[in-house]
Design an enzyme around this catalytic site. Structure first.
Site, PDB file in Angstrom:
ATOM      1  CG  ASP A  67      44.844  38.124  44.651  1.00 36.88           C
ATOM      2  OD1 ASP A  67      44.179  38.635  43.733  1.00 36.88           O
ATOM      3  OD2 ASP A  67      45.955  38.560  45.006  1.00 36.88           O
ATOM      4  CG  ASN A 136      54.291  43.759  51.398  1.00 31.53           C
ATOM      5  OD1 ASN A 136      54.075  43.503  50.220  1.00 31.53           O
ATOM      6  ND2 ASN A 136      53.549  43.290  52.381  1.00 31.53           N
ATOM      7  CG  HIS A 138      51.889  41.625  48.367  1.00 36.42           C
ATOM      8  ND1 HIS A 138      51.080  42.242  49.293  1.00 36.42           N
ATOM      9  CD2 HIS A 138      51.441  42.089  47.166  1.00 36.42           C
ATOM     10  CE1 HIS A 138      50.207  43.016  48.670  1.00 36.42           C
ATOM     11  NE2 HIS A 138      50.414  42.940  47.379  1.00 36.42           N
ATOM     12  CD  GLU A 143      50.685  40.565  52.342  1.00 36.60           C
ATOM     13  OE1 GLU A 143      51.700  41.086  51.866  1.00 36.60           O
ATOM     14  OE2 GLU A 143      49.590  41.149  52.421  1.00 36.60           O
TER      15      GLU A 143
HETATM   16  C1  F6R Z   1      45.823  41.822  43.249  1.00 38.88           C
HETATM   17  C2  F6R Z   1      47.104  41.274  43.717  1.00 38.88           C
HETATM   18  C3  F6R Z   1      48.072  42.135  44.434  1.00 38.88           C
HETATM   19  C4  F6R Z   1      48.370  43.447  43.689  1.00 38.88           C
HETATM   20  C5  F6R Z   1      49.368  44.300  44.480  1.00 38.88           C
HETATM   21  C6  F6R Z   1      49.571  45.649  43.827  1.00 38.88           C
HETATM   22  O1  F6R Z   1      45.085  40.845  42.559  1.00 38.88           O
HETATM   23  O2  F6R Z   1      47.352  40.125  43.536  1.00 38.88           O
HETATM   24  O3  F6R Z   1      49.256  41.430  44.644  1.00 38.88           O
HETATM   25  O4  F6R Z   1      48.902  43.144  42.442  1.00 38.88           O
HETATM   26  O5  F6R Z   1      48.922  44.484  45.780  1.00 38.88           O
HETATM   27  O6  F6R Z   1      48.373  46.361  43.884  1.00 38.88           O
HETATM   28  P1  F6R Z   1      48.207  47.759  43.121  1.00 38.88           P
HETATM   29  O7  F6R Z   1      48.242  47.462  41.666  1.00 38.88           O
HETATM   30  O8  F6R Z   1      46.854  48.273  43.537  1.00 38.88           O
HETATM   31  O9  F6R Z   1      49.321  48.615  43.549  1.00 38.88           O
END
Ligand code: F6R
Length: 251
Positions: A67, A136, A138, A143
């Protein structure tokens, strides 16, 4: 789904780095799916160390990030391009032309999303996809929702995601509200998936993932139960709301 519960963040990172190193040595032309955020940073540090110790070679590796925020230039310190360059690519011998991250400033975003999936396909798909999980549930920026996107798409970020990611920005108003993200189908096509999670703030999502029998759009990570090669590597804090017996359900 295979589960490893490690003592802490460092042990989690060591386990994941070892798995990636094994994959890279088995197939030096691997196509790796990458993630950003706080969780994989320790893993990337260990990959840099392994490169410095000549244990791995990135010269023929290709990478696809899952992403990128819409609207941020690659040189913006909050862009995922900047994150990857800074935390991994600039420190190893990867050819930057082989590192693909969605372009959050593409003119025609819809066409761009389609082209991104086609590009992954043209390299034979992803061999190993690394994923974090949101509080959450995701994965990438899929999401929670009734319906999830199959292919790479323009994602609107959840309020909880914006709040959680605001720790990397000067203020919450600066956090982009949309992103380009691989869809659930793009992720599920990977040959192997490793998902990592650490800390108490992930415990609820991990509890829902491991204790519930449901596969649901309201917990996007639950779709990983349908994949045949997923390894979940988490620390004790992330596991803390789960039943000890759950350990024996996933091995
Ligand atoms: C980032 C991504 C997100 C993160 C998730 C956890 O490229 O795809 O899904 O993996 O939001 O983020 P952290 O590691 O900062 O808790």
């Amino acid at each position: 789904m295979k589960l490893y519960v490690e003592k802490d963040y460092d042990a989690m990172s060591r386990r994941v780095a070892a798995m990636i190193i094994e994959e890279m040595n088995y197939n030096p032309r691997s196509v790796l799916g990458m993630s950003t955020g706080g969780t994989p940073m320790g893993t990337y540090e260990l990959l840099i160390k392994a490169y410095e110790e000549k244990k791995i070679d990135f010269s023929r590796i290709k990478t696809f990030n899952c992403d990128e925020y819409i609207g941020l230039h690659g040189e913006d310190p909050n862009s995922y391009r900047y994150f990857m360059n800074n935390n991994l690519f600039n420190h190893v011998n990867v050819d930057t032309r082989n590192t693909y991250i969605p372009d959050g400033r593409a003119k025609n975003l819809q066409a761009y999303c389609k082209a991104y999936d086609n590009l992954i396909e043209s390299f034979g798909g992803i061999d190993l996809q690394l994923l974090g999980i949101g509080t959450n549930g995701h994965i990438a920026f899929n999401e929670p929702a009734e319906e999830l996107s199959l292919n790479t798409f323009i994602a609107q970020l959840d309020e909880s995601t914006i709040k959680s990611n605001s720790r990397f920005f000067d203020s919450i108003e600066d956090v982009p509200t949309s992103a380009i993200s691989m869809g659930m189908g793009s992720i599920m096509k990977a040959n192997k998936i490793i998902m990592l999670a650490n800390g108490k703030n992930k415990a609820e999502a991990i509890n829902r993932l491991l204790e519930s029998e449901l596969v649901t759009g309201w917990l996007p990570a639950s779709f990983l139960h349908l994949h045949t090669d997923v390894t979940l590597v988490i620390d004790e804090e992330a596991f803390s709301l789960c039943d000890e017996r759950t350990l024996y359900k996933f091995y």
